[in-house]
Design an enzyme around this catalytic site. Structure first.
Site, PDB file in Angstrom:
ATOM      1  N   HIS A  87      -3.839  -5.408   1.189  1.00  0.00           N
ATOM      2  CA  HIS A  87      -3.480  -5.771   2.554  1.00  0.00           C
ATOM      3  C   HIS A  87      -3.893  -7.221   2.812  1.00  0.00           C
ATOM      4  O   HIS A  87      -4.867  -7.711   2.241  1.00  0.00           O
ATOM      5  CB  HIS A  87      -4.198  -4.869   3.558  1.00  0.00           C
ATOM      6  CG  HIS A  87      -3.750  -3.452   3.551  1.00  0.00           C
ATOM      7  ND1 HIS A  87      -2.606  -3.028   4.172  1.00  0.00           N
ATOM      8  CD2 HIS A  87      -4.312  -2.354   2.975  1.00  0.00           C
ATOM      9  CE1 HIS A  87      -2.471  -1.719   4.006  1.00  0.00           C
ATOM     10  NE2 HIS A  87      -3.482  -1.288   3.277  1.00  0.00           N
ATOM     11  N   CYS A  93       0.823  -1.208   0.000  1.00  0.00           N
ATOM     12  CA  CYS A  93       0.000   0.000   0.000  1.00  0.00           C
ATOM     13  C   CYS A  93       0.865   1.269   0.000  1.00  0.00           C
ATOM     14  O   CYS A  93       1.498   1.568  -0.996  1.00  0.00           O
ATOM     15  CB  CYS A  93      -0.987  -0.028   1.158  1.00  0.00           C
ATOM     16  SG  CYS A  93      -2.385   1.098   0.932  1.00  0.00           S
TER      17      CYS A  93
END
Length: 509
Positions: free
Chosen positions: A445, A333
């Site tokens: 994630h 991310c």
């Protein structure tokens, strides 16, 4: 109508979240419809529910313990610090703005309590028992007028409270006595018992202290919980990072995670840390990178500021040195965004800087937008090359939380592709690798929670080091489930559960 039980603490990080999870599993495996609840959570570790709402990771762990699918009603208010005493405010999973501490506490928190009451009403109609968690301490006199997570909730529900202290940090007796002294009489009346947490050694040696506490406070000590090594349960916030190793231990594979000021979702790496052949540690200085077999750049609540921190501290140059040594670098991310050539912020979403140069390790550019993408996803890994060993996994579960849109400016290996978002078919690139495959990243994630990918990645590293692959690593989610059962067993053995049931029995059905 549900019954209630609440855990409040003498301070942050005393074990309220873990005890809430323990009670959720204890009652769930007895057949009770039990649900966790925390009115307001402040944390950078968050999760995305099936409907795309954002909530704190601690309540996700508690939902798992209760054998439930997480939903934002379990954590209706989430505050995510962005720096300079400001936080993004998320109500029922949706961001409503960024506020300073004074703006939130003085003008918004009581409004947020309406969302708390609405969530409680819905849970009250569906469940038999609500296990409530407070935050910090109920005795913070400067915050009590606008508090919506401790005694305001307890008084609203007339919920019995157990007050928890952490003996491992010292001063637990004084903390319990002092907290009770600072409560108002009607608040003290709600406290039905005291719990000593994280005790090391023989609990019989603590019996004189138990007698003292009960005589001094007039409250029963319902138990002494032992210190639990290798708990194996997601931790709530960055306070727990203070207990993480900063240097690798002896292990076949050593994985370093950069520790940035605004690190988020470090639970992404718990599955790696659970492996017996892995030492996962957090990196604050360049010297700690010398032994790393892999370097991970984690997520960030403020990618721009964390990148500038790495640049000022010299850690950015250390990352590039790792790259020149041929060590794999992984970005998740925000960490993935940092690996690119530039970060543009035309709407000043993250900072007052319109453009910041990235590390330049992947040929891509990221532009921050004003809309946060939050979704559970399914993705595929298409031939990721790790030291010449191809990793292909057709179905991996995870979630997205980001405000950046990334485009590629040169050749890359498009190795991570979404197949579903929020349960609907999707075809979108969410991660890439350098042409030589030594650097890769993704917006997803929970990547390493997927057993097939994690096992293939670690075994590729083992083969590169001349070690035989491991074939019996096990199922990470099953490991976590066993941890919840272990925690519940310890809780039932350590606390006076008859006293707990008596407190519950005093509530009208």
């Amino acid at each position: 109508m549900a019954k209630y039980i609440m855990f409040q603490g003498t301070s942050s990080h005393v074990g309220k979240s873990i005890l809430t999870a323990a009670f959720c599993r204890t009652f769930a495996r007895k057949g009770c419809k039990v649900v966790p609840f925390k009115a307001q959570n402040m944390a950078l570790n968050s999760f995305v529910t099936p409907d795309g709402g954002e909530m704190g990771r601690a309540q996700v762990a508690q939902a798992e313990a209760a054998m439930l699918v997480p939903e934002t009603d379990m954590n209706p208010v989430l505050l995510k610090p962005v720096g300079n005493s400001r936080s993004q405010v998320i109500i029922r999973g949706v961001p409503v703005g960024t506020m300073s501490a004074s703006e939130y506490h003085l003008s918004y928190s009581v409004k947020a309590f309406e969302a708390v009451k609405e969530a409680l009403q819905r849970l009250d109609e569906e469940y038999e028992l609500i296990v409530l968690e407070g935050a910090g301490s109920p005795a913070e006199v400067n915050l009590k007028d606008t508090d919506i997570v401790n005694m305001r909730v307890a008084k609203y529900l007339n919920a019995p409270v157990f007050l928890v202290a952490d003996i491992d940090r010292g001063g637990s007796l004084a903390a319990l006595v002092g907290t009770l002294e600072l409560l108002e009489p009607e608040e003290r009346d709600l406290v039905k018992g005291l719990i000593i947490n994280k005790f090391r050694g023989d609990p019989h040696l603590f019996e004189p202290a138990v007698t003292f506490l009960e005589e001094k406070t007039g409250k029963p000590v319902i138990g002494v919980m032992p210190y639990i090594d290798d708990l194996g349960i997601d931790e709530e916030d960055s306070v727990s990072l203070a207990e993480k190793p900063l240097r690798p231990e002896e292990a076949d594979i050593k994985i370093g995670v950069l520790l940035t000021p605004r690190i988020s979702n470090f639970t992404d790496f718990d599955a790696l840390a659970s492996e017996r052949d892995v030492s996962l540690y957090y990196v604050k200085d360049a010297a700690a990178l010398a032994e790393a077999d892999v370097l991970i750049l984690p997520g960030s609540k403020n990618t721009t500021e964390d990148l500038l921190y790495l640049r000022r501290s010299g850690l950015e140059e250390a990352v590039k040195s790792v790259q020149r040594r041929g060590i794999p670098i992984v970005g998740i991310c925000g960490g993935y965004q940092m690996l690119g050539r530039s970060l543009a912020d035309p709407h000043r979403v993250e900072s007052d800087r319109e453009l910041v140069q990235g590390m330049g390790l992947l040929p891509m550019e990221t532009v921050f937008t004003g809309t946060k993408l939050t979704a559970q996803v399914c993705c595929a890994c298409n031939g990721l090359d790790v030291f010449g060993q191809k990793i292909t996994v057709t179905r991996m579960l995870g979630y997205e939380i980001h405000m950046g849109q990334t485009t590629f400016t040169d050749d890359v290996m498009l190795v991570f592709e979404l197949t579903e978002r929020k349960g609907r078919p999707c075809n979108e690139i969410v991660g890439a690798a350098s042409v030589n495959a030594m650097i890769f990243g993704t917006y997803v994630h929970g990547l390493f929670d997927n057993d097939e990918f994690r096992n293939a990645f670690l075994n590729a590293l083992r083969r590169h080091k001349g070690l035989a692959p491991l074939t019996n690593r096990g199922n990470y989610r099953q490991k976590k489930d066993e941890c919840y059962d272990r925690l519940a067993d310890l809780t039932e053995a350590s606390l006076d559960m008859d006293a707990v049931y008596a407190v519950l029995g005093e509530q009208s059905s």
